[in-house]
Write a protein that holds these residues in place. Structure first.
Motif, short mmCIF file in Angstrom:
data_model
loop_
_atom_site.label_atom_id
_atom_site.label_comp_id
_atom_site.label_asym_id
_atom_site.label_seq_id
_atom_site.Cartn_x
_atom_site.Cartn_y
_atom_site.Cartn_z
N GLU A 40 0.96 -1.18 0.03
CA GLU A 40 -0.09 0.07 0.00
C GLU A 40 0.89 1.15 0.15
N GLY A 41 0.47 2.27 -0.82
CA GLY A 41 1.13 3.51 -0.45
C GLY A 41 1.34 4.02 0.83
N ASP A 42 2.57 4.73 1.01
CA ASP A 42 2.71 5.31 2.40
C ASP A 42 2.21 6.56 2.34
N GLU A 43 0.90 6.94 3.14
CA GLU A 43 0.46 8.38 3.25
C GLU A 43 1.61 9.37 3.75
N GLY A 50 0.83 8.70 -0.55
CA GLY A 50 0.00 7.60 -0.48
C GLY A 50 -0.37 6.84 -1.64
N ARG A 51 0.12 7.30 -2.92
CA ARG A 51 -0.54 6.75 -3.99
C ARG A 51 0.69 5.86 -4.57
N SER A 52 0.36 4.87 -5.36
CA SER A 52 0.92 3.88 -6.15
C SER A 52 0.87 3.66 -7.29
N CYS A 53 1.80 3.15 -8.15
CA CYS A 53 1.54 2.70 -9.55
C CYS A 53 1.25 1.18 -9.73
#
Lengths: 744, 110
Positions: A40-43, A50-53
């Motif tokens: 999970e993306g880290d906020e 927090g986003r991820s590809c």
């Protein structure tokens, strides 16, 4: 957090294998019973907030893929037969040590090349091994003209003494909310559709973030893209003519006196000479060269110049222009004369975070790590340094086009072995890919370090070593910001990190090695930041340089934060931004920017153009893949299943091909299979196709090599590089071809 | 969960497919199965000769990440959307938001 008892969450930093990219994101790895179960993306990571590809979200499928290499292998059949047997790490290291020592004794260390691919967490380890072995030939083998970022770095270094990037607030943990930050009023997005890329330490969607906050876009792109369709101005340029456009825009800005006079007077050198040079590029002439209407060039130049702050974000096509360094220089002049250097929302000077070197980008960093004596000594025998002074003077890399020629010819000295680390040369970056294949088969000893078998390992490897993803290793990253660490949370098979492998090998090859293990090296390199590896892990894996540090903007030239002597100014000979470059002058390169036509094209080769009337653009990105990786990952491959070519409807009609049809792209070098996608995205005189294609589901052994000779587009890209400095001019975006029917 | 929905500002959707892979990871769906599908539209237009848009569509497999919701987390697609152009909320809130967000679409998957 977590859904289940026994799940542990580890925040870490991405870089290289796994997501594949140039990294920087903070991601949380969910681990249960020693197994990665989720990402999970880290906020808390300001880089990606927090986003991820999709690639990092598919990490579990990558890490535990049944085809992962999980043990060292020794070739037992003939090269290319695909017969390997597992061996222990000790045996693998012993074989490599014996072989590399005997080659060094007989032919000298320079007869071994250390080959890497793109800018990932391999540049540090591979240069470390190369320098400890004593070879000068660290090389991006196959990448014609080293046409990926290095020419831009060279152009910037020669102009400003430093590198610069668009400011998206990435140097502050508060990002867009930092009161010191200002969003660029205008962004020139030059040769890139940022969303599918996170190249060169820049998260592509930062441009989208800025658009939401009001930035207007000028898109310079031969194709229609998501970005160009949302731009104020879309300059649909003919590939390979960016240098002319930059000079034309400089012409408008200088002649209409739209530049920042105060900045130019106080902080630049050579303005009058530049002014004289740009007179050779009036807008009507530039329009003719670039195929962009005059009015658009003028309006775009004005929009950029009269708005402050304004920024330029650029992509790899700059490097792939003929004379890529000169094109980069001209573009750097745009942000220089408009006073957009190191101001909030402009192009800010980018240095490795906290002054930590992970991957040495410049000669100075190499000297810092290995000492002036060794660097001077290696400069003498590096491939290309006698031909191109810039190879000697800027960065520590051998010239790739000359390297493959030398592997083939054995002149001026023989190349006997290659250490190829996470670089699928034959399936990826190699222009003249078949020539690379033939030449490299002559090598006596080839080691391939990778995560999966690929065309390169199949065709060439004597020894294969299994490498780790970012989730499986301790490492560190300081590519601009933040300063980040990767820390090992899982183990897959017997895989080792590139650092582990190379430190072990370096110790075997050089008894006076500085470090015995990875932690020692990392902590020593981190010491300038006043932090240890464990402390960074404790802090959540990332840290930002504090205000007042030389790696944190803004206006450092005014504050004396750039130069070693502590005086205000830039790190150039004159202390100013050199519009007339003294560094280029000393390297025998034109000190002022200039334009040269692409080697192939309607202007230079009209006969060839009549035979092959389409300009082929390659090298763009799919969201799903990083270069030649990820074709075996089910969640990714299903969303981009086949190598396609974008063809304009008129062009499809002219060649009699239809949507969904398999055809050949063809020129004098050969032909490559593609599936037609009829699309308005491309110009009628151009086609566009992606690189890096091979099919892991096909047979690996010769002659199939996972279908590489069916799909590898770079086998019809010519070489050597189209540039006089040795940097830039890979012909990946300007090669001519035609469409032909596949005959059954 | 009938009161909840997804508001997608498709002007900013870049077609990156993070929503789709995040969904597959969250639900353990194999390739071929997904709670959200992204479609590309390339067409002749007015403002520019060519327009390119993407639109994510929640399939019948979308459960609005009920498990995550119960943990106080956003749906996996919304959380990972790189363009941050997706919002989760009650339909009433989302309709209000939609009034000030042109080029957007509201889905009520369940």
């Amino acid at each position: 957090m977590g859904y289940d008892k026994g799940v542990e969450v580890f925040p870490t930093t991405t870089w290289s294998a796994g997501a594949g990219c140039h990294g920087g994101c903070g991601q949380k790895l969910y681990v249960k019973d020693g197994k990665l179960i989720k990402v999970e993306g880290d906020e808390n990571a300001s880089f990606n907030q927090g986003r991820s590809c999709p690639r990092v979200l598919a990490l579990t499928q990558y890490v535990y893929h049944p085809d992962r290499l999980t043990t060292p292998l020794k070739r037992v059949g003939k090269r290319g037969e695909g017969k390997f047997e597992p061996i222990s790490w000790d045996e693998a290291f012993d074989i490599c040590e014996d072989k590399l020592k005997s080659i060094r004794d007989e032919f000298g260390a320079e007869s071994v090349v250390f080959a890497q691919g793109t800018g990932r967490d391999v540049g540090g380890p591979i240069s470390y091994l190369c320098y400890n072995y004593g070879s000068p030939n660290w090389v991006q083998l196959g990448l014609s003209g080293q046409s990926c970022y290095t020419p831009r770095l060279g152009g910037m270094k020669a102009t400003m003494g430093d590198f610069a990037v668009m400011d998206a607030g990435q140097f502050s943990a508060k990002r867009y909310d930092d009161p010191e930050y200002e969003v660029p009023k205008v962004i020139i997005v030059w040769g890139q559709n940022p969303p599918p890329t996170c190249s060169d330490g820049f998260f592509g969607h930062w441009v989208v973030d800025c658009m939401k906050r009001g930035s207007k876009i000028i898109s310079i792109d031969p194709r229609n893209t998501w970005m160009s369709t949302r731009a104020e101005h879309h300059l649909q340029i003919r590939p390979g003519t960016d240098g002319a456009l930059a000079l034309g825009m400089l012409n408008v800005i200088i002649n209409e006196e739209l530049y920042d006079k105060e900045f130019v007077d106080k902080w630049t050198y050579g303005f009058e000479k530049l002014k004289e040079r740009v007179q050779e590029y009036p807008v009507d002439k530039v329009s003719q060269i670039t195929w962009i209407p005059e009015k658009q060039i003028v309006e775009a130049a004005r929009l950029y110049a009269i708005n402050s702050p304004a920024a330029i974000h650029w992509g790899v096509p700059i490097d792939m222009n003929p004379e890529g360094t000169s094109v980069a220089q001209a573009i750097a002049h745009l942000w220089s004369i408009t006073g957009n250097i190191d101001i909030p929302g402009g192009n800010v000077i980018a240095r490795p975070s906290h002054g930590v070197t992970t991957y040495p980008y410049s000669t100075e960093e190499l000297v810092g790590l290995y000492g002036q004596d060794l660097v001077d000594k290696l400069n003498k025998s590096r491939i290309g340094c006698d031909t191109y002074p810039m190879v000697k003077g800027f960065r520590g890399w051998a010239q790739p086009d000359m390297a493959i020629d030398q592997i083939d010819s054995g002149k001026p000295y023989p190349i006997k072995a290659a250490w190829i680390q996470t670089a699928n040369i034959l399936g990826g970056q190699a222009a003249r890919a078949k020539f690379h294949y033939e030449a490299m088969k002559k090598l006596e000893f080839v080691v391939v370090i990778d995560l999966f078998h690929n065309p390169t390992s199949m065709a060439l490897a004597d020894i294969v070593l299994p490498a780790a993803t970012f989730a499986e290793k301790d490492s560190f990253r300081s590519w601009w910001v933040p300063l980040g660490v990767m820390h090992k949370t899982i183990q897959v098979g017997e895989c080792k990190s590139d650092w582990e492998i190379n430190i072990e090998m370096a110790n075997r090859l050089n008894p006076n090695c500085k470090y015995q293990n990875v932690k020692e090296l990392i902590n020593d390199r981190l010491s300038v930041a006043g932090v240890t590896f464990d402390e960074l892990v404790e802090q959540g894996s990332q840290a930002m340089p504090s205000k007042g540090h030389s790696s944190r903007p803004y206006r450092r030239h005014e504050k004396g934060l750039l130069r070693h002597d502590g005086k205000p100014g830039f790190t150039t000979e004159t202390g100013r931004v050199e519009l007339y470059s003294k560094a280029f002058e000393s390297w025998g390169v034109d000190p002022l920017p200039f334009y040269r036509e692409p080697a192939q094209g309607p202007v230079n080769t009209p006969e060839l153009y009549a035979k092959y009337p389409l300009i082929m653009i390659t090298g763009a990105r799919s969201h799903m893949f990083f270069h030649s990786e990820h074709r075996m990952i089910p969640w990714l491959r299903e969303k981009d299943p086949e190598p396609y070519v974008e063809v304009h409807p008129e062009t499809a009609e002219k060649f009699g091909v239809s949507d969904g049809e398999w055809i050949h792209l063809e020129n004098d070098m050969g032909k490559v299979k593609r599936k037609v996608r009829v699309s308005l995205r491309v110009h009628p005189q151009m086609i566009h196709t992606l690189h890096g294609w091979w099919k892991p589901e096909m047979k690996g052994s010769e002659p199939d090599l996972f279908g590489v000779w069916d799909y590898q587009i770079n086998q019809i890209i010519p070489g050597p590089q189209d540039s006089g400095s040795g940097f830039g001019g890979g012909q990946y975006k300007t090669t001519l071809c035609k469409l032909s029917k596949i005959k059954e | 969960m009938s009161k909840y929905g997804l508001l997608i500002n498709y002007d900013y959707c870049t077609g990156c497919q993070s929503c789709a892979v995040a969904c597959q990871q969250e639900h353990g769906f194999p390739a071929g199965k997904c709670g959200i599908k992204v479609t590309e539209y390339v067409y002749a237009a007015v403002r520019k000769p060519v327009a390119i848009d993407f639109l994510p569509f929640p399939t019948e497999l979308c459960d609005l990440c009920i498990n995550r919701h119960q943990q106080g987390e956003e749906p996996a697609c919304v959380k990972h959307c790189q363009a941050a152009c997706m919002a989760f909320g009650s339909l009433a809130e989302l309709v209000e938001q939609m009034e000030v967000t042109p080029r957007s679409v509201l889905f009520s998957p369940r």
